[in-house]
Motif scaffolding. Sequence first.
Motif, PDB file in Angstrom:
ATOM      1  N   ASN A   1     -20.240  30.470 -15.283  1.00  0.00           N
ATOM      2  CA  ASN A   1     -20.636  30.981 -16.591  1.00  0.00           C
ATOM      3  C   ASN A   1     -19.446  31.443 -17.425  1.00  0.00           C
ATOM      4  OD1 ASN A   1     -23.424  30.544 -16.376  1.00  0.00           O
ATOM      5  ND2 ASN A   1     -23.677  32.414 -15.174  1.00  0.00           N
ATOM      6  N   LYS A   2     -18.272  30.909 -17.121  1.00  0.00           N
ATOM      7  CA  LYS A   2     -17.087  31.237 -17.900  1.00  0.00           C
ATOM      8  C   LYS A   2     -16.892  30.193 -18.991  1.00  0.00           C
ATOM      9  CE  LYS A   2     -14.499  33.698 -14.295  1.00  0.00           C
ATOM     10  NZ  LYS A   2     -13.248  33.727 -13.489  1.00  0.00           N
ATOM     11  N   SER A   3     -16.192  30.605 -20.046  1.00  0.00           N
ATOM     12  CA  SER A   3     -15.880  29.705 -21.134  1.00  0.00           C
ATOM     13  C   SER A   3     -14.381  29.714 -21.378  1.00  0.00           C
ATOM     14  CB  SER A   3     -16.600  30.143 -22.419  1.00  0.00           C
ATOM     15  OG  SER A   3     -17.999  30.115 -22.245  1.00  0.00           O
TER      16      SER A   3
ATOM     17  N   MET B   1     -20.769  17.855 -30.269  1.00  0.00           N
ATOM     18  CA  MET B   1     -19.930  16.675 -29.989  1.00  0.00           C
ATOM     19  C   MET B   1     -19.899  16.323 -28.511  1.00  0.00           C
ATOM     20  SD  MET B   1     -18.958  15.567 -32.907  1.00  0.00           S
ATOM     21  CE  MET B   1     -17.709  14.366 -32.438  1.00  0.00           C
ATOM     22  N   GLY B   2     -20.681  17.039 -27.687  1.00  0.00           N
ATOM     23  CA  GLY B   2     -20.853  16.665 -26.283  1.00  0.00           C
ATOM     24  C   GLY B   2     -19.999  17.421 -25.292  1.00  0.00           C
ATOM     25  N   TYR B   3     -19.314  18.501 -25.721  1.00  0.00           N
ATOM     26  CA  TYR B   3     -18.436  19.245 -24.823  1.00  0.00           C
ATOM     27  C   TYR B   3     -19.168  20.412 -24.171  1.00  0.00           C
ATOM     28  CZ  TYR B   3     -14.391  16.717 -26.634  1.00  0.00           C
ATOM     29  OH  TYR B   3     -13.490  15.741 -26.962  1.00  0.00           O
ATOM     30  N   ASN B   4     -18.744  20.752 -22.942  1.00  0.00           N
ATOM     31  CA  ASN B   4     -19.287  21.933 -22.279  1.00  0.00           C
ATOM     32  C   ASN B   4     -18.337  23.109 -22.476  1.00  0.00           C
ATOM     33  OD1 ASN B   4     -17.150  21.596 -20.475  1.00  0.00           O
ATOM     34  ND2 ASN B   4     -18.421  20.906 -18.780  1.00  0.00           N
ATOM     35  N   ARG B   5     -18.642  24.237 -21.835  1.00  0.00           N
ATOM     36  CA  ARG B   5     -17.866  25.456 -22.058  1.00  0.00           C
ATOM     37  C   ARG B   5     -16.490  25.425 -21.392  1.00  0.00           C
ATOM     38  NH1 ARG B   5     -19.973  29.789 -25.372  1.00  0.00           N
ATOM     39  NH2 ARG B   5     -21.788  28.785 -26.309  1.00  0.00           N
ATOM     40  N   MET B   6     -16.240  24.382 -20.595  1.00  0.00           N
ATOM     41  CA  MET B   6     -14.902  24.194 -20.039  1.00  0.00           C
ATOM     42  C   MET B   6     -14.135  23.128 -20.817  1.00  0.00           C
ATOM     43  SD  MET B   6     -14.838  26.470 -17.786  1.00  0.00           S
ATOM     44  CE  MET B   6     -13.281  26.118 -16.985  1.00  0.00           C
ATOM     45  N   LEU B   7     -14.679  22.787 -21.997  1.00  0.00           N
ATOM     46  CA  LEU B   7     -14.075  21.783 -22.889  1.00  0.00           C
ATOM     47  C   LEU B   7     -13.960  20.412 -22.229  1.00  0.00           C
ATOM     48  CD1 LEU B   7     -11.366  23.796 -24.867  1.00  0.00           C
ATOM     49  CD2 LEU B   7     -13.739  23.307 -25.461  1.00  0.00           C
ATOM     50  N   GLU B   8     -14.982  20.069 -21.429  1.00  0.00           N
ATOM     51  CA  GLU B   8     -15.080  18.745 -20.827  1.00  0.00           C
ATOM     52  C   GLU B   8     -16.122  17.943 -21.597  1.00  0.00           C
ATOM     53  OE1 GLU B   8     -14.325  20.010 -16.176  1.00  0.00           O
ATOM     54  OE2 GLU B   8     -16.287  20.333 -17.100  1.00  0.00           O
ATOM     55  N   LEU B   9     -15.810  16.713 -21.915  1.00  0.00           N
ATOM     56  CA  LEU B   9     -16.758  15.854 -22.621  1.00  0.00           C
ATOM     57  C   LEU B   9     -17.756  15.299 -21.612  1.00  0.00           C
ATOM     58  CD1 LEU B   9     -17.450  14.711 -25.393  1.00  0.00           C
ATOM     59  CD2 LEU B   9     -16.014  12.734 -24.865  1.00  0.00           C
TER      60      LEU B   9
ATOM     61  N   LYS C   1     -25.613   5.697 -16.662  1.00  0.00           N
ATOM     62  CA  LYS C   1     -24.370   6.408 -16.346  1.00  0.00           C
ATOM     63  C   LYS C   1     -24.103   7.581 -17.286  1.00  0.00           C
ATOM     64  CE  LYS C   1     -23.251   3.467 -13.043  1.00  0.00           C
ATOM     65  NZ  LYS C   1     -22.053   2.639 -13.055  1.00  0.00           N
ATOM     66  N   LEU C   2     -24.811   7.644 -18.401  1.00  0.00           N
ATOM     67  CA  LEU C   2     -24.670   8.763 -19.343  1.00  0.00           C
ATOM     68  C   LEU C   2     -25.939   9.583 -19.257  1.00  0.00           C
ATOM     69  CD1 LEU C   2     -22.975  10.136 -21.552  1.00  0.00           C
ATOM     70  CD2 LEU C   2     -24.085   8.642 -23.229  1.00  0.00           C
ATOM     71  N   LYS C   3     -25.862  10.683 -18.508  1.00  0.00           N
ATOM     72  CA  LYS C   3     -27.052  11.475 -18.211  1.00  0.00           C
ATOM     73  C   LYS C   3     -26.842  12.935 -18.557  1.00  0.00           C
ATOM     74  CE  LYS C   3     -28.947   8.602 -14.502  1.00  0.00           C
ATOM     75  NZ  LYS C   3     -30.167   8.266 -15.238  1.00  0.00           N
ATOM     76  N   LYS C   4     -27.956  13.639 -18.689  1.00  0.00           N
ATOM     77  CA  LYS C   4     -27.926  15.063 -19.030  1.00  0.00           C
ATOM     78  C   LYS C   4     -27.240  15.862 -17.943  1.00  0.00           C
ATOM     79  CE  LYS C   4     -29.519  17.647 -22.406  1.00  0.00           C
ATOM     80  NZ  LYS C   4     -29.113  17.386 -23.794  1.00  0.00           N
ATOM     81  N   LYS C   5     -26.287  16.689 -18.354  1.00  0.00           N
ATOM     82  CA  LYS C   5     -25.599  17.592 -17.433  1.00  0.00           C
ATOM     83  C   LYS C   5     -25.600  18.985 -18.036  1.00  0.00           C
ATOM     84  CE  LYS C   5     -22.451  13.920 -15.917  1.00  0.00           C
ATOM     85  NZ  LYS C   5     -21.052  13.449 -15.911  1.00  0.00           N
ATOM     86  N   SER C   6     -25.433  19.960 -17.179  1.00  0.00           N
ATOM     87  CA  SER C   6     -25.385  21.335 -17.663  1.00  0.00           C
ATOM     88  C   SER C   6     -24.108  21.553 -18.444  1.00  0.00           C
ATOM     89  CB  SER C   6     -25.457  22.325 -16.498  1.00  0.00           C
ATOM     90  OG  SER C   6     -25.267  23.640 -16.973  1.00  0.00           O
ATOM     91  N   LYS C   7     -24.246  22.158 -19.633  1.00  0.00           N
ATOM     92  CA  LYS C   7     -23.066  22.473 -20.433  1.00  0.00           C
ATOM     93  C   LYS C   7     -22.455  23.805 -20.023  1.00  0.00           C
ATOM     94  CE  LYS C   7     -24.166  19.747 -24.533  1.00  0.00           C
ATOM     95  NZ  LYS C   7     -24.457  19.749 -25.961  1.00  0.00           N
ATOM     96  N   LYS C   8     -23.131  24.488 -19.110  1.00  0.00           N
ATOM     97  CA  LYS C   8     -22.611  25.765 -18.644  1.00  0.00           C
ATOM     98  C   LYS C   8     -21.735  25.545 -17.418  1.00  0.00           C
ATOM     99  CE  LYS C   8     -26.475  28.584 -20.315  1.00  0.00           C
ATOM    100  NZ  LYS C   8     -27.541  29.543 -19.942  1.00  0.00           N
ATOM    101  N   SER C   9     -20.639  26.272 -17.344  1.00  0.00           N
ATOM    102  CA  SER C   9     -19.778  26.168 -16.168  1.00  0.00           C
ATOM    103  C   SER C   9     -20.422  26.908 -15.013  1.00  0.00           C
ATOM    104  CB  SER C   9     -18.404  26.768 -16.473  1.00  0.00           C
ATOM    105  OG  SER C   9     -18.514  28.151 -16.748  1.00  0.00           O
ATOM    106  N   PRO C  10     -20.131  26.507 -13.754  1.00  0.00           N
ATOM    107  CA  PRO C  10     -20.751  27.157 -12.595  1.00  0.00           C
ATOM    108  C   PRO C  10     -20.566  28.673 -12.582  1.00  0.00           C
ATOM    109  CG  PRO C  10     -19.561  25.177 -11.941  1.00  0.00           C
ATOM    110  CD  PRO C  10     -19.225  25.413 -13.377  1.00  0.00           C
TER     111      PRO C  10
END
Length: 622
Positions: A375-377, A480-488, A364-373
């Motif tokens: 490409n915004k931050s 710490m595991g966050y993406n560019r939309m500040l989602e963990l 259930k804990l898998k690799k996901k893209s840290k980039k937003s669709p």
Amino acid sequence: MSFQDSPRPSDEEEAFYVQCRAAYLAVFRSSLTNISSKQQLIRALQLAGRNPSQATLNKYWPPRTSKLNFDDFCEILKSEKKIEETELMRAFKKMDVNGDGYISHSELEKALTTRGEKMTAEEVNAIFSLADINKDGKLDYAEFCRLLVSTVEQCQMAVLERLEANAKLKRQNFGSQSYSPPKSSVSSASAATAQVAVTLPQPPETPWAESDTALKKDSRSSSRPSSARSRRSSLSNQITMTSSTKTSKIQEPSALQEWHHSNVKGCFFLEDDGSISSLQYQLHVPQRANVYVTIQPLSLSHRPDKPSSWMTVDTALFVMSAGETKEDSSLVCFTESKDKEKYVWKGELSAGTYYLLPFTSGCKLKKKSKKSPSNKSVELVYWTDTEELDLTRELREVLSDIFEVIDIDGNGLLSLEEYNFFELRTSGEKCDKDAWAVCKENFDMRKNQLTRQGFLELNLMEATEKHGDPADLWVTLEAMGYNRMLELVEACPFQIDVHSEGTQPSIQPLSMDSGPKLLSQALQKSITARTGAKALRGQDNIFIYTYRGEHRISSLIANKTSQKVTVHVNNDQSRNCCSSRGMNVFAVEVPARTKMVCQHILPINERQDWTYNCVETILPCT
């Protein structure tokens, strides 16, 4: 990837993986070979048309990295954009002061030794001697850019042509489908037509290996070995788990509130290579006592109606006796029962010291893209009306959540030890006592420990020192595991609680180099101790162990022969299941006289029945 839905890769995906493979095989003889140094990674990335900076290399090859595999390489190429000839031209034109299409040695030296990642004069001389094709003391950068791009394409073309001519490599098993080289020109991505399935990086204790043998084509599934020898050396396992199956739910002790209690927090982090890491802990029980142990995901949601997304991640806790050496440590127990998000163990522990080893399967804990669709931050900082820098509300909330996670003992303050676990995670360095004393002078502290407000002040100061440049803040957040939309998205905070009857337990965090090996040892023992071994048909010394827990199925391969074996694993007939492997057909290379965890299986929907149907087959040696 779930077993009930295995879509065919798109043409774009197929083309991408062909190019990945071509670049990899331009450096290594096989895609089974691991990248074992940063220099090899640089070469492979360059042959894939990337131009990695030192910061990029440090991101994918952090300290203590020993190897990356082909899957890791593919994931890196997904994240790093291919450098185009037009981009190279733009960069060179900025150095071309005269605008005459040429760059002199002095112009190149000035640009490369004063901007960005500064080079030495010797490095510049080496580059210029290679790039000065005509040896006239000037660099025709347009010709150089064309040469650079065409060289990459030619290298990839040569490899793909070699693949097409080599029947053994051509039929290497690759994920769920076999590899078929393109029949036409291979100089562009659009010409590639190989059938390649998406694969994900694997946990370190179970590195996958593709078949290094020619496989006969099958009209239904080209990945299925069809030789007579393979059919004789296979084993089929089927387990049906019903949603109504009664589980031996452990009842919470009726007088639990009167028991002594100790708790700690932690976090599972998904690393760049696909492995999962966390702190380990030391438990001390002063005297023999009844103990009630739980581990569960830690919710950071500020809204009761919107739970944290990682609350469905499975967790477990392995308790090992703390011997003087790894060999002296042995598995005592582990949390097998589940009560909602909690995983539970209840029993008696003797007086002594134990290791607590947190675990999650990776299903259930898998690799996901840290980039937003798009490409915004999210904005991290802003300038106030008084022209002072401040943290945005969104960043303050996230930093407050991070504080909650790294406050291991939950006392609302960060000790130097707790802060250093955070520093090691985000920067690879520790804060010494002198630096901590400086923090005490500048930030809000209480009892020589950093408050939540002080933690926010510290991060604001670092942003101010960079004049509002958020780059370092993003390094911290992504670590710490966050993406560019500040989602963990690549971490799962958890909490461990230990209740003890009649005596006060104590828990201390550890960061042991032997932690991953101890966890692997405990995990293997938990599988082999709960189930009997089944030999693969026709093989006296290769065994499969299949552990059936109340909520998880795990399999282990034991190779007792004197040579390595490759086991083909097919989960195609499983239903409502997800695997820690991220794919339904793969192969595992097991070294001689070694046990290796093959995969973990969980239901996708726990409210529905689920069926684990796995066929393990020995691939014939060539």
